[in-house]
Structures are given as structure tokens and as C-alpha cells.
Design a protein around this motif. Structure first.
Motif, PDB file in Angstrom:
ATOM      1  N   ASP A  34       0.894  -1.152   0.000  1.00  0.00           N
ATOM      2  CA  ASP A  34       0.000   0.000   0.000  1.00  0.00           C
ATOM      3  C   ASP A  34       0.934   1.204   0.000  1.00  0.00           C
ATOM      4  O   ASP A  34       1.821   1.313   0.850  1.00  0.00           O
ATOM      5  CB  ASP A  34      -0.857  -0.004   1.263  1.00  0.00           C
ATOM      6  CG  ASP A  34      -1.878   1.118   1.285  1.00  0.00           C
ATOM      7  OD1 ASP A  34      -1.487   2.263   1.003  1.00  0.00           O
ATOM      8  OD2 ASP A  34      -3.042   0.862   1.616  1.00  0.00           O
ATOM      9  N   SER A  35       0.786   2.116  -0.950  1.00  0.00           N
ATOM     10  CA  SER A  35       1.789   3.174  -1.090  1.00  0.00           C
ATOM     11  C   SER A  35       1.831   4.120   0.096  1.00  0.00           C
ATOM     12  O   SER A  35       2.766   4.912   0.230  1.00  0.00           O
ATOM     13  CB  SER A  35       1.571   3.968  -2.384  1.00  0.00           C
ATOM     14  OG  SER A  35       0.473   4.850  -2.283  1.00  0.00           O
ATOM     15  N   ALA A  36       0.853   4.037   0.996  1.00  0.00           N
ATOM     16  CA  ALA A  36       0.939   4.799   2.240  1.00  0.00           C
ATOM     17  C   ALA A  36       2.126   4.348   3.075  1.00  0.00           C
ATOM     18  O   ALA A  36       2.577   5.085   3.968  1.00  0.00           O
ATOM     19  CB  ALA A  36      -0.353   4.652   3.040  1.00  0.00           C
ATOM     20  N   ASN A  37       2.665   3.163   2.802  1.00  0.00           N
ATOM     21  CA  ASN A  37       3.812   2.633   3.526  1.00  0.00           C
ATOM     22  C   ASN A  37       5.128   2.855   2.791  1.00  0.00           C
ATOM     23  O   ASN A  37       6.158   2.293   3.178  1.00  0.00           O
ATOM     24  CB  ASN A  37       3.614   1.133   3.783  1.00  0.00           C
ATOM     25  CG  ASN A  37       2.444   0.856   4.701  1.00  0.00           C
ATOM     26  OD1 ASN A  37       2.271   1.534   5.711  1.00  0.00           O
ATOM     27  ND2 ASN A  37       1.619  -0.115   4.352  1.00  0.00           N
ATOM     28  N   MET A  38       5.113   3.675   1.748  1.00  0.00           N
ATOM     29  CA  MET A  38       6.317   3.930   0.964  1.00  0.00           C
ATOM     30  C   MET A  38       7.369   4.632   1.817  1.00  0.00           C
ATOM     31  O   MET A  38       7.062   5.525   2.620  1.00  0.00           O
ATOM     32  CB  MET A  38       5.962   4.790  -0.256  1.00  0.00           C
ATOM     33  CG  MET A  38       7.070   4.940  -1.283  1.00  0.00           C
ATOM     34  SD  MET A  38       7.578   3.400  -2.087  1.00  0.00           S
ATOM     35  CE  MET A  38       6.043   2.851  -2.848  1.00  0.00           C
ATOM     36  N   GLY A  84       0.808   2.768  -6.037  1.00  0.00           N
ATOM     37  CA  GLY A  84      -0.381   3.308  -5.391  1.00  0.00           C
ATOM     38  C   GLY A  84      -0.438   4.821  -5.505  1.00  0.00           C
ATOM     39  O   GLY A  84       0.587   5.503  -5.585  1.00  0.00           O
ATOM     40  N   THR A  85      -1.645   5.371  -5.489  1.00  0.00           N
ATOM     41  CA  THR A  85      -1.806   6.795  -5.786  1.00  0.00           C
ATOM     42  C   THR A  85      -1.489   7.709  -4.605  1.00  0.00           C
ATOM     43  O   THR A  85      -1.177   8.875  -4.806  1.00  0.00           O
ATOM     44  CB  THR A  85      -3.239   7.099  -6.273  1.00  0.00           C
ATOM     45  OG1 THR A  85      -4.181   6.774  -5.248  1.00  0.00           O
ATOM     46  CG2 THR A  85      -3.547   6.316  -7.539  1.00  0.00           C
ATOM     47  N   ASP A  86      -1.559   7.206  -3.363  1.00  0.00           N
ATOM     48  CA  ASP A  86      -1.371   8.105  -2.224  1.00  0.00           C
ATOM     49  C   ASP A  86      -0.017   8.792  -2.246  1.00  0.00           C
ATOM     50  O   ASP A  86       0.090   9.977  -1.926  1.00  0.00           O
ATOM     51  CB  ASP A  86      -1.548   7.341  -0.906  1.00  0.00           C
ATOM     52  CG  ASP A  86      -3.008   7.121  -0.552  1.00  0.00           C
ATOM     53  OD1 ASP A  86      -3.881   7.778  -1.162  1.00  0.00           O
ATOM     54  OD2 ASP A  86      -3.283   6.298   0.336  1.00  0.00           O
ATOM     55  N   THR A  87       1.041   8.056  -2.578  1.00  0.00           N
ATOM     56  CA  THR A  87       2.382   8.650  -2.606  1.00  0.00           C
ATOM     57  C   THR A  87       2.996   8.596  -3.999  1.00  0.00           C
ATOM     58  O   THR A  87       4.204   8.714  -4.159  1.00  0.00           O
ATOM     59  CB  THR A  87       3.308   7.953  -1.601  1.00  0.00           C
ATOM     60  OG1 THR A  87       3.373   6.546  -1.893  1.00  0.00           O
ATOM     61  CG2 THR A  87       2.823   8.161  -0.177  1.00  0.00           C
ATOM     62  N   LEU A  88       2.164   8.442  -5.005  1.00  0.00           N
ATOM     63  CA  LEU A  88       2.658   8.352  -6.380  1.00  0.00           C
ATOM     64  C   LEU A  88       3.430   9.592  -6.790  1.00  0.00           C
ATOM     65  O   LEU A  88       4.503   9.507  -7.413  1.00  0.00           O
ATOM     66  CB  LEU A  88       1.472   8.122  -7.331  1.00  0.00           C
ATOM     67  CG  LEU A  88       1.740   8.022  -8.828  1.00  0.00           C
ATOM     68  CD1 LEU A  88       2.805   6.993  -9.139  1.00  0.00           C
ATOM     69  CD2 LEU A  88       0.448   7.692  -9.567  1.00  0.00           C
ATOM     70  N   ALA A  89       2.944  10.782  -6.430  1.00  0.00           N
ATOM     71  CA  ALA A  89       3.634  12.014  -6.810  1.00  0.00           C
ATOM     72  C   ALA A  89       4.982  12.133  -6.095  1.00  0.00           C
ATOM     73  O   ALA A  89       5.952  12.647  -6.664  1.00  0.00           O
ATOM     74  CB  ALA A  89       2.762  13.225  -6.502  1.00  0.00           C
ATOM     75  N   LEU A 112       5.239   6.261 -14.604  1.00  0.00           N
ATOM     76  CA  LEU A 112       4.541   5.747 -13.432  1.00  0.00           C
ATOM     77  C   LEU A 112       3.050   5.887 -13.652  1.00  0.00           C
ATOM     78  O   LEU A 112       2.587   6.898 -14.207  1.00  0.00           O
ATOM     79  CB  LEU A 112       4.936   6.512 -12.170  1.00  0.00           C
ATOM     80  CG  LEU A 112       6.359   6.341 -11.651  1.00  0.00           C
ATOM     81  CD1 LEU A 112       7.302   7.329 -12.319  1.00  0.00           C
ATOM     82  CD2 LEU A 112       6.419   6.517 -10.138  1.00  0.00           C
ATOM     83  N   THR A 113       2.299   4.885 -13.222  1.00  0.00           N
ATOM     84  CA  THR A 113       0.849   4.989 -13.255  1.00  0.00           C
ATOM     85  C   THR A 113       0.269   4.138 -12.132  1.00  0.00           C
ATOM     86  O   THR A 113       0.975   3.422 -11.437  1.00  0.00           O
ATOM     87  CB  THR A 113       0.275   4.570 -14.619  1.00  0.00           C
ATOM     88  OG1 THR A 113      -1.082   5.004 -14.710  1.00  0.00           O
ATOM     89  CG2 THR A 113       0.329   3.060 -14.827  1.00  0.00           C
ATOM     90  N   GLY A 114      -1.026   4.248 -11.964  1.00  0.00           N
ATOM     91  CA  GLY A 114      -1.744   3.499 -10.945  1.00  0.00           C
ATOM     92  C   GLY A 114      -3.224   3.583 -11.258  1.00  0.00           C
ATOM     93  O   GLY A 114      -3.616   3.782 -12.412  1.00  0.00           O
ATOM     94  N   ALA A 115      -4.049   3.475 -10.242  1.00  0.00           N
ATOM     95  CA  ALA A 115      -5.493   3.495 -10.468  1.00  0.00           C
ATOM     96  C   ALA A 115      -6.200   3.968  -9.213  1.00  0.00           C
ATOM     97  O   ALA A 115      -5.715   3.780  -8.091  1.00  0.00           O
ATOM     98  CB  ALA A 115      -5.995   2.110 -10.866  1.00  0.00           C
TER      99      ALA A 115
END
Length: 331
Positions: A60-64, A93-98, A117-120
Motif C-alpha cells: 500500500d503506497s501509504a507505507n512507501m 499506489g496513488t497516495d504517494t505516487l507524486a 509511473l501509473t496506478g489506479a
């Protein structure tokens, strides 16, 4: 210059795009390659030949973390320099994608291939999901030609990796690049430690948004925690509480201790220009350096890349104020 794509690496890091339902909500799931290949059989037109790698375990990108940024950068380097890939498509994941897009933009300066980079916003297979449109749309965009460097593809748009921010949490057009003023000096020839092939190290960093009542003790506590870079989100064009002598003294002590103090604007369309107000001049005199029109994501990632390259604080300040890859200046 765009490159033709004959060999593509798809790097799956997790995120909503491949999530499946768990007892407490959506969770990252392995096995996404098989789902991709099954879906590709239903996609129109030719697509690049691709191989697949998966971050283990998927996140989960919140854990990046910074360690994941370094791991992703090394995987991209290996794919391009060793495995002969023409491009890399990174699913995230989109939360920390940027944040990751910006970090990779600075970690991979000089990369001779495109990284998309992409996600959904909804998992692949969910009714009305944007997952396959983003994923296979990114492949088609690469096939049509994308210049080397780091980009984000989302909702049919190609965006600059070091300019993008997530602006919405419940819409497919979640990402955009806001028109912040970008008129910094171009860096020119970069020092060898900033080349994409050079190793980097994790760096303790912090972000401090200024607000009415911000205290000197907060700055002191951050410095005592061992941070090497402090990103300060100023008001307007780079102002702050200039009559708070304790706060200014804490900033001066931080800079004297070797902490890089970087400044950006809190305003979504803003930029830092210290000389406009005396309050801004006071912050500059205390040791802050201007991030111009950079976003939070770009400024934090840039501090990470510069400090992680082993540059001294004065060199970090020098390169931080100059445009390295389009984050601070239009091409």
C-alpha cells in the motif's frame, strides 16, 4: 528525443491497481502479472513486448519509504543499463505516487530511457475501474514515443514527474501539474554524484508548515532528532513570523549545525521570492534557501537526492536553487 520501445519492464510495486478485498478493506495482492496478461488478450492493437517484476511484498503506497525509492531506482537502472530495456512502466499506489515520481526524477538524472509511473483509483476488475485504461494507455503512450526521463501517465495525460501532485482522492483525474511560476536558472552540467548511476543513501528529513503559533521549540526538536534537511512551507511568497526572534534564532542554529533549510510556498499556485517582503528577507537571512515554484513533493525529493548523494550543505543549497530536470524552470 523519443525512443522506440521494443523491450519494456513492468515493475509492480502494489497499490490500488492490483488490490483485492481483505477482511479490513482493500489490501495489496501478488499475482498481478497473470491478470495483466489475461487482460491484454482483450486489448485492441499491438502493445510492446514486456517482462514483469514485482516488489516483494507489494505495498500500500501509504507505507512507501526512502528505502523503497532507492530499491525502485536500482531496479530501473538495472533494467536499462544491464537488461537492455528501452523503457520502464512502474505501477504504484496513488497516495504517494507524486512523491515517488519526484524522487525517481532526481535519483535518475540522465537516465537514457523513459520511466512512466501509473496506478489506479479503483482496483483492476472493479466495476468502472480506471486500472486497465491507465496501464495499457501508458503502454500505448510509450509505444507512440516518450522522451527519456520520469513521467506520470494518468487519466489519459502525460505529466512531468517532478511537477505533479495528487489533488483529488475520489476522481479519476486525481493528478495534475499546477501552473506554479517556474523561472529558476538551469543547472547546466551536473556534478558526477548526481548522475543516475551513482549510489545514494537514506537521509533523515522533515517538513514544517508554518502556521500562526509555530514555535522555536519545534524547530529545535526537529534538529535534535537528527534531520539533515528541513523543508519549510512558508506563507505566500516566502514569508513567516519575522518578529519571533526565538524562532529566527532556532533557524540560525539549525543552519549553523549543518541542516539545510529549504523553503517553498504553501499556496497551490505560489512560489518563493524572499525579497518581496521584509518578513521574507528575515527568513533568508536566517539561512533559508528558495525552492522557487517547486511543489512539496519535488522539494522533499530534491533534498533527499542531493543530501543522499553525499554533497556538503553549501553544495546542496547551490543545486537546490537551480533547475535540474524541469522542476523549477520551463524547458
Amino acid at each position: 528525443m523519443s525512443t522506440s520501445i521494443e523491450r519494456l519492464l513492468v515493475l509492480y510495486t502494489g497499490g490500488t491497481i492490483g488490490m483485492q478485498a481483505g477482511p479490513d478493506g482493500l489490501v495489496p495482492a501478488s499475482g498481478f502479472e497473470a491478470r495483466m496478461r489475461a487482460q491484454q488478450a482483450q486489448e485492441p492493437g499491438p502493445l510492446p513486448a514486456w517482462t514483469f517484476r514485482e516488489l516483494s511484498p507489494p505495498l500500500d503506497s501509504a507505507n512507501m519509504t526512502q528505502a523503497h525509492w532507492l530499491q525502485m531506482a536500482e531496479t530501473v537502472r538495472q533494467a536499462v543499463d544491464t537488461d537492455g530495456c528501452d523503457a520502464v512502466l512502474l505501477l504504484h499506489g496513488t497516495d504517494t505516487l507524486a512523491y515517488s515520481a519526484a524522487a525517481l526524477a532526481f535519483l535518475l538524472l540522465g537516465l537514457p530511457a523513459p520511466l512512466l509511473l501509473t496506478g489506479a483509483m479503483l482496483p483492476a476488475g472493479a466495476p468502472g475501474s480506471d486500472a486497465w485504461d491507465n496501464l495499457f494507455g501508458a503502454m500505448r503512450r510509450l509505444q507512440a514515443g516518450v522522451p527519456p526521463g520520469v513521467h506520470l501517465y494518468f487519466n489519459g495525460r502525460l505529466l512531468h514527474g517532478a511537477r505533479v501532485s495528487k489533488l483529488r482522492s475520489d476522481a479519476f483525474d486525481a493528478f495534475d501539474s499546477l501552473p506554479r511560476p517556474r523561472n529558476a536558472e538551469h543547472a547546466g552540467t551536473l556534478p558526477a554524484p548526481l548522475d543516475y548511476r551513482q549510489p545514494r543513501q537514506p537521509v533523515p528529513l522533515a517538513v514544517l508548515p508554518l502556521h500562526p503559533g509555530v514555535r522555536a521549540e519545534t524547530v529545535a526538536a526537529l534538529v535534535d532528532s537528527g534531520v539533515r534537511g528541513l523543508l519549510i512551507e512558508c506563507y505566500g511568497s516566502g514569508t513567516g513570523p519575522s518578529d519571533d526572534q526565538a524562532l529566527l534564532a532556532a533557524l540560525r542554529r539549525a543552519r549553523a549545525a549543518g541542516v539545510v533549510l529549504a523553503a517553498i510556498s504553501q499556496c497551490p499556485y505560489g512560489h518563493v521570492e524572499f525579497g518581496v517582503y521584509a518578513a521574507g528577507s528575515q527568513l533568508r537571512a536566517a539561512g533559508l534557501v528558495s525552492g522557487g515554484g517547486m511543489t512539496r513533493e519535488a522539494a522533499l525529493a530534491k533534498l533527499f537526492a542531493l543530501l543522499g548523494a553525499g554533497l556538503a550543505a553549501d553544495q546542496v543549497e547551490h543545486w537546490f536553487t537551480r533547475d535540474l530536470c524541469g522542476e523549477m524552470a520551463d524547458a
